[in-house]
Scaffold this active site. Structure first.
Site, PDB file in Angstrom:
ATOM      1  N   GLU A  32       9.599 -21.685 -26.897  1.00 49.52           N
ATOM      2  CA  GLU A  32       9.195 -20.437 -27.782  1.00 49.52           C
ATOM      3  C   GLU A  32       7.947 -20.438 -28.090  1.00 49.52           C
ATOM      4  O   GLU A  32       7.085 -19.241 -28.058  1.00 49.52           O
ATOM      5  CB  GLU A  32      10.268 -20.486 -28.811  1.00 49.52           C
ATOM      6  N   LYS A  73      27.253 -28.572 -13.916  1.00 51.91           N
ATOM      7  CA  LYS A  73      27.615 -27.727 -15.215  1.00 51.91           C
ATOM      8  C   LYS A  73      28.956 -27.202 -14.877  1.00 51.91           C
ATOM      9  O   LYS A  73      29.256 -26.648 -13.513  1.00 51.91           O
ATOM     10  CB  LYS A  73      26.578 -26.736 -15.199  1.00 51.91           C
ATOM     11  N   ARG A  76      10.796 -21.406 -34.470  1.00 50.09           N
ATOM     12  CA  ARG A  76       9.849 -22.269 -33.680  1.00 50.09           C
ATOM     13  C   ARG A  76       8.481 -22.007 -33.510  1.00 50.09           C
ATOM     14  O   ARG A  76       7.678 -22.973 -33.601  1.00 50.09           O
ATOM     15  CB  ARG A  76      10.714 -22.678 -32.144  1.00 50.09           C
TER      16      ARG A  76
END
Ligand SMILES: Cc1ncc(C[n+]2csc(CCOP(=O)(O)OP(=O)(O)O)c2C)c(N)n1
Length: 635
Positions: free
Chosen positions: A367, A282, A395
């Site tokens: 979630e 990253k 969600r």
């Protein structure tokens, strides 16, 4: 000097390039991404991490015929640059510009819209099944990060992928990061696969088995079988995938275009589901993003030479006030726990995680699990606080309903990024939470007018002993003093901010602009009291009915979807009370179409800034009043 990038108009252009030219192109793309994100803000780390991976994908596959599905989609900048949007890239995330996420309306190369995590595998499987049913031959490629692979929906997809065994290519972008370090047992397994430990473990285990082998007979055969099983398990990496029915390839060097191209070419030949684990970094190529991956996951404008933000906003944000208040409260009450779904930093819980690590849970991008996990804690006497962005709690609708509200459990939901969310486009707008929470049984729904009230609401929510939620925007606070001593706000008690003849009933961050609008309207002879509603559920019925005079006017203002929102709740109350004689208007967000831009730009476009509010209210007072009342009476 002319750049190679100047000659790239479409993906096929890169197939003419030599390996050296491709490497140069990768550098040019990185520079363009860095310059643009430094100006406009955006997802830097994830995009710098997949430049080579994207070049390799577009070298091997033939988009738009082949379909590339980007999970989350926050890593699609190179893809956008290569697929005809290089010249529009300066308008990334800007009003009238291009989205930072894949968007089917923007390009035929964007096979699928994303923004929320963990959907790519399910969508790609659907597209692969559809392809086969239509007798087509193209490839479907899902690019998914190791963070997104912790989401339950991704695991549900793997389950069906292994079952159906459709021809499908999964590119696992493994960088050990979600927004912060990736968490969980699954994440450990993925890192085990690239660590080479399985070879070491195989050697050690094989040795110990051989040591224990007697000279002859069944024991030898049994041990031989065990050894065979052991070798099968250890020599074939990615065994979990293999046993699920998904061919595993990896680890592949995610910044070596040639290795990636070879792996993708091989995957193209495979007649079934195949997963290629690519190891990437990253923030590759920009040291500040390598050193501070969390800060550069989604960054505001910054100075390239130092990585420092261009704009320093003074004063605490709502998120940080929440985080600090929760630390204070948790220190007083040991039953209080904090839960995040991979958003510790964004939701202001980083300091909590450092100061009270044993009371903090990052469950990954999960979630639904976060909510039911909280429910299990609550049913056992704890007071969990679940901090999730408004858009992502969508969600977990059923978990909030079935696992918390039906049992009337004391779980507190803290909805950050509620209301208009800047820069990220439609997938990230936090506009639905009022509508999806206010009909939940037992749920108390709150919105503070400022950061001080947020503290009191958090304290209150934990005191009520019922499901409770507090919503606030992605914003700095108003700069009000923060009380040391917190008190419980009686449920359903609103606050009169300014007196007047008619009622302007404002919710959360709309109280301040409502007050400005009301003051401005006095010049036009419109006298409005401004009330800080505080509660969407229960509503302050007494206060509303106090203003419900015959022929009077009530206006509600909320930063949420107007259909089914807080204003609808007020209208329902008036209807229930038979008050059809009132001029009523609910001001909020339209149901569809969210323009891209800064929060203030969007507010201006949808009429939620002060001029927009005054205009809408003036129009209401100018319109003939009475016909609507008659219609409703006769209906
Ligand atoms: C349902 C949902 N929850 C949370 C997020 C916020 N989010 C955006 S990217 C991200 C991390 C993704 O990690 P990974 O898939 O590994 O991609 P990487 O950023 O490492 O490239 C998170 C948690 C989201 N987009 N969707």
């Amino acid at each position: 000097m002319a750049k190679i990038l100047d000659s790239i108009e479409r993906p096929s252009d890169i197939r003419k390039l030599s390996p050296e030219e491709l490497s140069t192109l990768a550098l040019e793309i990185r520079a363009l991404i860095l310059e643009t994100v430094a100006k406009n803000g955006g997802h830097l780390g994830s995009n710098l991490g997949v430049v080579e991976l994207t070049l390799a994908l577009h070298t091997v596959f033939d988009s738009p015929r082949d379909k590339i599905v980007w999970d989350v989609g926050h890593q699609c900048y190179t893809h956008k640059i290569l697929t005809g949007r290089k010249d529009r890239f300066a308008g990334l995330r800007r009003c009238g510009g291009i989205l930072g996420f894949p968007c089917r309306d923007e390009s035929e190369h964007d096979a699928y819209n994303t923004g929320h995590a963990s959907t790519a595998l399910s969508a790609a499987l659907g597209m692969a099944v559809a392809r086969d049913k239509a007798g087509e031959k193209h490839h479907v490629i899902a690019v998914v990060g190791d963070g997104s692979l912790t989401g339950g929906v991704a695991l549900e997809a793997l389950n069906q992928i292994g079952h159906l065994r459709e021809r499908l290519i999964i590119v696992l972008n493994y960088n050990e990061m979600s927004i912060s370090a990736n968490v969980g047992a699954w994440s450990k397994y993925l890192s085990y696969l690239v660590s080479g430990q399985h070879y070491v473990r195989m050697k050690d285990q094989a040795k110990s088995i051989l040591r224990s082998l007697p000279k002859i007979g069944w024991p030898l055969i049994k041990a031989g079988r065990a050894l065979e099983e052991l070798v099968k398990k250890t020599i074939f990496p990615g065994l979990v995938f293999t046993e699920l029915g998904i061919r595993y390839v990896g680890p592949v060097h995610g910044h070596n275009i040639q290795s990636l191209v070879e792996a993708f070419e091989m995957a193209k030949m495979y007649d079934g589901p195949i997963l290629i684990q690519c190891v990437t970094q990253k923030g590759r190529g920009y040291q500040p993003a390598r050193t501070h991956p969390e800060k550069f996951h989604g960054a505001g404008p910054f100075q390239i030479s130092t990585g420092e933000p261009l704009k320093r906003e003074w004063g605490p944000s709502f998120s940080s006030v929440f985080g600090n208040a929760l630390i204070k409260i948790a220190k007083k009450d040991e039953k209080v726990l904090a839960i995040t779904a991979a958003m510790g930093e964004g939701t202001g819980l980083k300091e909590f995680s450092e100061k009270l690590p044993e009371r903090f849970f990052d469950v990954g991008i999960a979630e639904q699990h976060a909510v039911t996990f909280a429910s299990g804690l609550a049913v056992s006497g704890f007071k969990p606080v679940v901090a999730i962005y408004s858009t992502f709690l969508q969600r977990a609708y059923d978990q909030v309903y079935h696992d918390v509200c039906l049992m009337d459990l004391p779980v507190v939901f803290v909805l950050d990024r509620a209301g208009i969310v800047p820069d990220d486009g439609p997938t990230h707008q936090g506009v639905n939470d009022i509508a999806y929470l206010r009909h939940m049984p037992h749920m108390i729904v709150m919105a503070p007018k400022d950061e001080n009230e947020l503290q009191h609401m958090l304290w209150s929510a934990l005191a009520y002993g019922h499901p409770a939620s507090v919503r606030f925007p992605k914003a700095k606070g108003l700069g009000v003093p923060l009380d040391e001593q917190l008190h419980v706000i009686p449920p359903g008690r609103s606050e009169l901010v300014k007196d007047g003849r008619d009622l302007l009933f404002a919710f959360g961050n709309m109280v301040a602009p409502a007050l400005e609008a009301a003051k401005a309207l006095e010049k036009d002879g419109i006298s409005l009291a401004v009330v800080n509603a505080r509660f969407i559920k229960p509503l302050d019925k007494e206060m509303i009915l106090r203003f419900a005079r015959t022929g009077g006017t009530i206006v509600t203002i909320e930063e949420g979807i107007v259909d089914g929102g807080a204003g609808s709740a007020v209208r329902e109350l008036l209807d229930r009370e038979g008050r059809f004689d009132i001029r009523f208007k609910a001001i909020g967000l339209p149901l569809e179409s969210y323009p891209l831009g800064k929060a203030e730009e969007i507010r201006a476009m949808v009429g939620l800034d002060v001029p927009g509010l005054t205009r809408q209210i003036k129009d209401l007072y100018r319109a003939p009043f009475g016909s609507a009342v008659d219609e409703r009476k006769s209906g």
